[in-house]
Design a protein around this motif. Structure first.
Motif, PDB file in Angstrom:
ATOM      1  N   ALA A 120      -2.181   8.601  10.307  1.00  0.00           N
ATOM      2  CA  ALA A 120      -2.831   8.797   9.016  1.00  0.00           C
ATOM      3  C   ALA A 120      -2.059   8.128   7.883  1.00  0.00           C
ATOM      4  O   ALA A 120      -2.650   7.675   6.893  1.00  0.00           O
ATOM      5  N   LEU A 121      -0.728   8.050   8.018  1.00  0.00           N
ATOM      6  CA  LEU A 121       0.076   7.425   6.972  1.00  0.00           C
ATOM      7  C   LEU A 121      -0.054   5.906   6.966  1.00  0.00           C
ATOM      8  O   LEU A 121       0.071   5.278   5.907  1.00  0.00           O
ATOM      9  N   ARG A 122      -0.288   5.310   8.118  1.00  0.00           N
ATOM     10  CA  ARG A 122      -0.263   3.851   8.198  1.00  0.00           C
ATOM     11  C   ARG A 122      -1.268   3.171   7.284  1.00  0.00           C
ATOM     12  O   ARG A 122      -0.922   2.198   6.593  1.00  0.00           O
ATOM     13  N   PRO A 123      -2.527   3.613   7.222  1.00  0.00           N
ATOM     14  CA  PRO A 123      -3.486   2.892   6.368  1.00  0.00           C
ATOM     15  C   PRO A 123      -3.239   3.068   4.868  1.00  0.00           C
ATOM     16  O   PRO A 123      -3.833   2.339   4.073  1.00  0.00           O
ATOM     17  N   LEU A 124      -2.384   4.005   4.470  1.00  0.00           N
ATOM     18  CA  LEU A 124      -2.214   4.292   3.047  1.00  0.00           C
ATOM     19  C   LEU A 124      -1.648   3.111   2.276  1.00  0.00           C
ATOM     20  O   LEU A 124      -1.964   2.923   1.109  1.00  0.00           O
ATOM     21  N   GLY A 125      -0.782   2.324   2.924  1.00  0.00           N
ATOM     22  CA  GLY A 125      -0.181   1.223   2.180  1.00  0.00           C
ATOM     23  C   GLY A 125      -0.159  -0.092   2.914  1.00  0.00           C
ATOM     24  O   GLY A 125       0.425  -1.061   2.434  1.00  0.00           O
ATOM     25  N   ALA A 126      -0.766  -0.153   4.101  1.00  0.00           N
ATOM     26  CA  ALA A 126      -0.660  -1.358   4.911  1.00  0.00           C
ATOM     27  C   ALA A 126      -1.297  -2.569   4.242  1.00  0.00           C
ATOM     28  O   ALA A 126      -0.944  -3.705   4.544  1.00  0.00           O
ATOM     29  N   GLY A 127      -2.211  -2.365   3.330  1.00  0.00           N
ATOM     30  CA  GLY A 127      -2.847  -3.493   2.674  1.00  0.00           C
ATOM     31  C   GLY A 127      -2.185  -3.894   1.376  1.00  0.00           C
ATOM     32  O   GLY A 127      -2.658  -4.791   0.682  1.00  0.00           O
ATOM     33  N   THR A 128      -1.086  -3.239   1.016  1.00  0.00           N
ATOM     34  CA  THR A 128      -0.421  -3.521  -0.255  1.00  0.00           C
ATOM     35  C   THR A 128       1.013  -3.939   0.000  1.00  0.00           C
ATOM     36  O   THR A 128       1.888  -3.105   0.204  1.00  0.00           O
ATOM     37  N   ALA A 129       1.258  -5.239   0.025  1.00  0.00           N
ATOM     38  CA  ALA A 129       2.611  -5.806   0.118  1.00  0.00           C
ATOM     39  C   ALA A 129       3.424  -5.242   1.274  1.00  0.00           C
ATOM     40  O   ALA A 129       4.646  -5.143   1.195  1.00  0.00           O
ATOM     41  N   GLY A 130       2.760  -4.858   2.368  1.00  0.00           N
ATOM     42  CA  GLY A 130       3.487  -4.380   3.538  1.00  0.00           C
ATOM     43  C   GLY A 130       4.007  -2.969   3.446  1.00  0.00           C
ATOM     44  O   GLY A 130       4.795  -2.556   4.295  1.00  0.00           O
ATOM     45  N   LEU A 131       3.620  -2.205   2.419  1.00  0.00           N
ATOM     46  CA  LEU A 131       4.130  -0.837   2.266  1.00  0.00           C
ATOM     47  C   LEU A 131       3.525   0.057   3.347  1.00  0.00           C
ATOM     48  O   LEU A 131       2.321   0.291   3.363  1.00  0.00           O
ATOM     49  N   SER A 161      -3.126   4.668  15.538  1.00  0.00           N
ATOM     50  CA  SER A 161      -3.421   4.042  14.245  1.00  0.00           C
ATOM     51  C   SER A 161      -4.245   2.774  14.427  1.00  0.00           C
ATOM     52  O   SER A 161      -5.073   2.441  13.581  1.00  0.00           O
ATOM     53  N   ALA A 162      -4.025   2.058  15.538  1.00  0.00           N
ATOM     54  CA  ALA A 162      -4.838   0.870  15.807  1.00  0.00           C
ATOM     55  C   ALA A 162      -6.298   1.252  16.025  1.00  0.00           C
ATOM     56  O   ALA A 162      -7.211   0.569  15.540  1.00  0.00           O
ATOM     57  N   LEU A 163      -6.518   2.350  16.740  1.00  0.00           N
ATOM     58  CA  LEU A 163      -7.895   2.819  16.931  1.00  0.00           C
ATOM     59  C   LEU A 163      -8.498   3.274  15.608  1.00  0.00           C
ATOM     60  O   LEU A 163      -9.682   3.052  15.342  1.00  0.00           O
ATOM     61  N   LEU A 164      -7.675   3.903  14.769  1.00  0.00           N
ATOM     62  CA  LEU A 164      -8.161   4.419  13.494  1.00  0.00           C
ATOM     63  C   LEU A 164      -8.525   3.301  12.527  1.00  0.00           C
ATOM     64  O   LEU A 164      -9.514   3.397  11.803  1.00  0.00           O
TER      65      LEU A 164
END
Length: 303
Positions: A120-131, A161-164
């Motif tokens: 659940a945490l991974r998508p929170l910042g993965a699209g912003t500068a690698g956060l 997370s990949a499935l999510l």
């Protein structure tokens, strides 16, 4: 004392279950453990499987630099896809760990909770500068629960997370392996039984920064070969000397990934230093109450 009363609310007041259960939980919480509990203890088979998949993983990541011009691998466009067979090996590690060390219901439940939280945490910042805030959780969980549990958690968390996020592809086994290494490495850090406080947080912050940046580095090495057809100055050239390909890869990493790896490392440090103490206490309290070292006993049956 309020936490202990809440924990004992399920048993009748003054009853034998409530008195003994509450006293045991309170004693475990008051005790300063000299030896940190491990949710999974690596046995012979699981340690061998973990070593095997790690060795294959090193080859899978490093083959562009290791293959010489005379080898068929150096001229194969399919090599990155062939190494995607790591996924069954990772699953075999999980199965071997469960079979060899007796991963009980309490450890499975904690694995599910932490893997879900990390996914659940991974998508929170993965699209912003690698956060990616999931890294700090993987580091802290690996530290508390040990290298065996950490590797399984990192791999399962990345798979979930990949499935999510819909990020399923030939890169997924490499991500699972890399995240497993990140969490496992935290479990192998020194001082797990006696280092506490600011010293431990500093150690985990430094490790988290290095591991977060290294994750991006090795994942770029895995994907670097895909740009061979671009024929640019930073492309992989099959069969070229190691030094030349290494220089091209360094330029590729600096141009495409460093701007993502540094913010990820910085966020991991900030979260570890600000939230690490609270998360570590919560994880250690959970491991004490779960009593992983005590085998599950079957419920008594009526005669």
């Amino acid at each position: 004392m309020s936490e202990h009363h809440e924990a004992d609310a399920g048993s009748p007041a003054g009853g034998p279950g409530g008195a003994s259960g509450g006293a045991g939980a309170a004693a475990r919480d008051r005790q300063a453990p000299d030896r940190q509990a491990r949710a999974v203890r690596l046995g012979g088979r699981s340690a061998f499987a973990l070593g095997l998949v790690s060795a294959v993983g090193v080859v899978a990541f490093g083959w562009p630099l290791l293959a010489d011009s005379a080898s068929g691998l150096a001229h194969s466009r399919d090599a990155p896809w062939l190494f995607a067979v790591l996924l069954p090996l990772l699953i075999a590690v999980v199965v071997a760990t469960i079979a060899d060390t007796g991963l009980n219901a309490k450890a499975v439940a904690m694995l599910g909770v932490l893997a879900a939280a990390g996914a659940a945490l991974r998508p929170l910042g993965a699209g912003t500068a690698g956060l990616e805030p999931m890294f700090f959780l993987m580091v802290l969980a690996g530290r508390v629960l040990g290298p065996g549990f950490g590797f399984v958690l990192g791999a399962v968390c990345m798979f979930a997370s990949a499935l999510l996020t819909g990020g399923v592809g030939p890169w997924m086994p490499f991500q699972m392996l890399s995240m497993g290494w990140v969490a496992m490495g935290a479990g192998l850090l020194p001082g797990s039984d006696n280092l506490r406080g600011r010293g431990e947080l500093a150690l985990l912050a430094v490790y988290g920064a290095v591991a977060s940046a290294a994750y991006g580095l090795v994942m770029n090495l895995q994907g670097w070969t895909y740009i061979a057809g671009l024929s640019s100055g930073i492309s992989f050239v099959p069969g070229d000397p190691v030094a030349e390909n290494l220089a091209r890869f360094t330029a590729y990493w600096l141009a495409t990934s460093l701007g993502w790896d540094l913010p990820r490392a910085l966020l991991t440090v900030v979260l570890t230093l600000t939230l690490g103490a609270t998360v570590l206490r919560a994880l250690r309290r959970a491991t004490r109450r779960a009593a992983f070292d005590v085998p599950d006993r079957p419920a008594p049956t009526a005669d």
